[in-house]
Write an enzyme that holds these catalytic residues in place. Structure first.
Site, PDB file in Angstrom:
ATOM      1  N   PRO A  27       0.832  -1.213   0.000  1.00 54.88           N
ATOM      2  CA  PRO A  27       0.000   0.000   0.000  1.00 54.88           C
ATOM      3  C   PRO A  27       0.860   1.255   0.000  1.00 54.88           C
ATOM      4  CG  PRO A  27      -0.024  -1.096   2.156  1.00 54.88           C
ATOM      5  CD  PRO A  27       0.724  -1.992   1.232  1.00 54.88           C
ATOM      6  N   THR A  29       0.411   5.496  -0.291  1.00 52.28           N
ATOM      7  CA  THR A  29      -0.356   6.734  -0.431  1.00 52.28           C
ATOM      8  C   THR A  29       0.222   7.557  -1.573  1.00 52.28           C
ATOM      9  OG1 THR A  29      -1.021   6.772   1.851  1.00 52.28           O
ATOM     10  CG2 THR A  29      -0.873   8.906   0.762  1.00 52.28           C
ATOM     11  N   GLN A 104      -6.750  -0.880   1.428  1.00 49.99           N
ATOM     12  CA  GLN A 104      -6.213  -0.710   2.771  1.00 49.99           C
ATOM     13  C   GLN A 104      -6.984   0.412   3.468  1.00 49.99           C
ATOM     14  OE1 GLN A 104      -2.584   1.407   3.996  1.00 49.99           O
ATOM     15  NE2 GLN A 104      -1.893  -0.502   4.930  1.00 49.99           N
ATOM     16  N   HIS A 171      -5.248  -1.004   8.364  1.00 48.85           N
ATOM     17  CA  HIS A 171      -3.911  -0.444   8.605  1.00 48.85           C
ATOM     18  C   HIS A 171      -3.719  -0.321  10.118  1.00 48.85           C
ATOM     19  CE1 HIS A 171      -0.221   1.592   8.318  1.00 48.85           C
ATOM     20  NE2 HIS A 171      -0.483   2.451   7.342  1.00 48.85           N
ATOM     21  N   GLY A 172      -3.039  -1.320  10.669  1.00 50.82           N
ATOM     22  CA  GLY A 172      -2.797  -1.317  12.113  1.00 50.82           C
ATOM     23  C   GLY A 172      -1.343  -1.049  12.440  1.00 50.82           C
ATOM     24  N   ALA A 173      -0.627  -0.385  11.518  1.00 50.67           N
ATOM     25  CA  ALA A 173       0.819  -0.175  11.673  1.00 50.67           C
ATOM     26  C   ALA A 173       1.147   1.313  11.738  1.00 50.67           C
ATOM     27  CB  ALA A 173       1.555  -0.828  10.490  1.00 50.67           C
ATOM     28  N   HIS A 174       2.435   1.588  11.880  1.00 47.13           N
ATOM     29  CA  HIS A 174       3.036   2.909  11.621  1.00 47.13           C
ATOM     30  C   HIS A 174       2.434   4.048  12.452  1.00 47.13           C
ATOM     31  CE1 HIS A 174       3.786   1.138   7.281  1.00 47.13           C
ATOM     32  NE2 HIS A 174       4.376   0.426   8.231  1.00 47.13           N
ATOM     33  N   TYR A 176      -0.605   4.941  13.372  1.00 52.58           N
ATOM     34  CA  TYR A 176      -1.897   5.563  13.099  1.00 52.58           C
ATOM     35  C   TYR A 176      -2.942   5.075  14.127  1.00 52.58           C
ATOM     36  CZ  TYR A 176       0.534   7.068   8.925  1.00 52.58           C
ATOM     37  OH  TYR A 176       1.445   7.642   8.080  1.00 52.58           O
TER      38      TYR A 176
HETATM   39  C1  LIG Z   1       5.158   6.873  -1.229  1.00 54.07           C
HETATM   40  C2  LIG Z   1       4.867   5.863  -0.160  1.00 54.07           C
HETATM   41  C3  LIG Z   1       3.615   5.839   0.420  1.00 54.07           C
HETATM   42  C4  LIG Z   1       3.303   4.885   1.409  1.00 54.07           C
HETATM   43  N1  LIG Z   1       2.028   4.830   1.916  1.00 54.07           N
HETATM   44  C5  LIG Z   1       1.671   3.797   2.731  1.00 54.07           C
HETATM   45  C6  LIG Z   1       0.309   3.586   3.097  1.00 54.07           C
HETATM   46  O1  LIG Z   1      -0.620   4.299   2.696  1.00 54.07           O
HETATM   47  N2  LIG Z   1       0.037   2.541   3.925  1.00 54.07           N
HETATM   48  C7  LIG Z   1       1.017   1.710   4.402  1.00 54.07           C
HETATM   49  O2  LIG Z   1       0.721   0.774   5.142  1.00 54.07           O
HETATM   50  N3  LIG Z   1       2.313   1.882   4.044  1.00 54.07           N
HETATM   51  C8  LIG Z   1       2.657   2.872   3.211  1.00 54.07           C
HETATM   52  N4  LIG Z   1       3.953   2.983   2.766  1.00 54.07           N
HETATM   53  C9  LIG Z   1       4.929   1.947   3.155  1.00 54.07           C
HETATM   54  C10 LIG Z   1       4.996   0.850   2.088  1.00 54.07           C
HETATM   55  O3  LIG Z   1       3.798   0.100   2.031  1.00 54.07           O
HETATM   56  C11 LIG Z   1       6.158  -0.130   2.330  1.00 54.07           C
HETATM   57  O4  LIG Z   1       5.952  -0.805   3.546  1.00 54.07           O
HETATM   58  C12 LIG Z   1       7.504   0.575   2.356  1.00 54.07           C
HETATM   59  O5  LIG Z   1       7.653   1.451   1.246  1.00 54.07           O
HETATM   60  C13 LIG Z   1       8.646  -0.452   2.332  1.00 54.07           C
HETATM   61  O6  LIG Z   1       8.569  -1.214   1.145  1.00 54.07           O
HETATM   62  P1  LIG Z   1       9.607  -0.920  -0.080  1.00 54.07           P
HETATM   63  O7  LIG Z   1      10.961  -0.923   0.541  1.00 54.07           O
HETATM   64  O8  LIG Z   1       9.376  -2.093  -1.021  1.00 54.07           O
HETATM   65  O9  LIG Z   1       9.255   0.390  -0.674  1.00 54.07           O
HETATM   66  C14 LIG Z   1       4.291   3.947   1.817  1.00 54.07           C
HETATM   67  C15 LIG Z   1       5.563   3.999   1.228  1.00 54.07           C
HETATM   68  C16 LIG Z   1       5.850   4.920   0.247  1.00 54.07           C
HETATM   69  C17 LIG Z   1       7.222   4.899  -0.400  1.00 54.07           C
END
Ligand SMILES: Cc1cc2nc3c(=O)[nH]c(=O)nc-3n(C[C@H](O)[C@H](O)[C@H](O)COP(=O)(O)O)c2cc1C
Length: 367
Positions: A27, A29, A104, A171-174, A176
């Protein structure tokens, strides 16, 4: 010798959902939905990834309500009939291209920026009203607000199913809203929504339990979790496998089908004494399918190892090895897929020399 990538392209299932391979679009954003509805460009963006061979696409975070969830401009929602109709077109396009997709559901909670929301006068919601531990910014959520938040998540998941998606992810992470209940540093409540792991997991478990009752057994429900927090990338919410079990078990009992375990580097172990990563532990402790993620395909090392030049921890070899060993079932790919819609097909066909390195410039476009 490099390992063949076949394991990535074997079928897999989450509950009743059959997936043609084990590659998940993470996912991300994108903030390309003016009026909080995805338009044709957004539909084409997801469809392109389905055409490029991704087995399961998880959407960018989608707000489950129109008032307290939203603090980022141009992020889509699902709580209105207009938004739901717009999402249906996205789901249809991905299906036609042979892909599967879930939304998500993302409540920004304490990380909502009221000034950028449609309701700056409304206080942000979180378990104890804190963003930075120890410094309350808003009142703790009332019992009535908790009830409203749960019902809004449930309604959003039902709308996700009605819009034609294959699954929903909470979305139960990060850090929020949901995560603000999980983490002891941001959940200081002394009522049934706080305290030990059972109390801190109750909010999410209640969302899952009530959603399951509405959507039935055949619609997979996923939850994304992270040990790390935006306030502290080094945070470890569950310090031991025993604690992690206390975190995950109530969610399994409530009816969750799969765990999406967010970490920044897929090859890093979750706890000492074992090389299992976060998803590996979730799978081992619950028996549920687990999705890993984190820096797949981002470095030159990743595919250099594939071509037999080097063997590095960040490599495709390492990923294949972990998946062949059965550590986890699926791998989510974020930035590499944001950059290159054909990433999955290029990996499958060994066209690694055609992979495009991730550049931040890609964030400015929806290609
Ligand atoms: C531009 C951008 C937007 C993101 N938005 C979300 C989001 O809306 N929800 C989420 O759970 N993680 C979000 N993430 C985290 C990603 O889902 C992912 O866990 C993270 O980029 C690590 O994976 P990667 O190394 O393959 O990029 C975002 C990451 C990026 C780069």
């Amino acid at each position: 010798m490099p390992k063949p990538v076949d394991i990535l392209f074997t079928p897999c299932a989450i509950g009743d959902l059959k997936l043609k391979n084990r590659i998940v679009m993470a996912p991300m954003t994108r903030s390309f939905s003016p009026g909080h509805k995805p338009g044709e460009e957004v539909a084409a963006y997801y469809r392109r990834r389905a055409e490029g061979g991704v087995g399961l696409i998880l959407s960018e975070g989608v707000h489950p309500n129109t008032v307290t969830a939203d603090g980022t401009p141009d992020v889509p929602e699902i709580a209105t009939n207009e938004a739901k109709a717009a999402w249906k077109k996205v789901a249809d396009g991905v299906r036609e291209a042979g892909g599967r997709m879930g939304l998500q559901l993302w409540h920004e909670g304490p990380y909502r920026n009221p000034a950028k929301s449609r309701h700056p006068e409304v206080p942000s919601w979180s378990a104890s009203g804190v963003k930075v531990p120890g410094k309350p910014l808003w009142p703790a959520m009332s019992e009535a607000e908790i009830e409203t938040a749960i019902e809004e998540f449930v309604a959003a998941a039902v709308a996700t199913k009605e819009a034609g998606f294959d699954c929903a992810e909470f979305h139960g992470a990060h850090s929020y809203l949901i995560d603000s209940f999980f983490w002891s540093e941001t959940n200081q409540r002394t009522d049934k929504w706080g305290g030990d792991w059972k109390g801190r997991t109750r909010f999410a478990a209640e969302i899952v339990r009530r959603t399951r009752a509405k959507v039935g057994a055949g619609f997979p429900l996923l939850i994304r979790l992270s040990q790390w927090k935006q306030q502290d990338f080094a945070a470890v919410a569950a310090a031991t496998p025993q604690e992690l079990e206390k975190w995950l078990t109530p969610l399994v009992e409530a009816g969750i089908d799969a765990f999406h375990c967010s970490q920044r580097r897929f090859w890093e172990p979750a706890f000492g004494g074992s090389d299992l990563n976060f998803a590996g532990w979730a799978r081992k402790l619950t028996g549920k399918p687990a999705i890993s993620v984190g820096s797949v395909g981002l470095s030159g090392e990743f595919t250099a190892a594939y071509s037999g030049e080097i063997s590095a921890p960040a490599s495709l070899d390492r990923l294949v090895e972990m998946m062949e060993r059965g550590d986890f079932d699926l791998i989510a790919v974020g930035r590499a897929l944001l950059q290159d819609p054909d990433w999955a097909e290029k990996i499958r066909a060994g066209r690694t020399q055609e992979l495009k390195a991730f550049s931040r410039d890609a964030l400015a476009t929806l290609y």
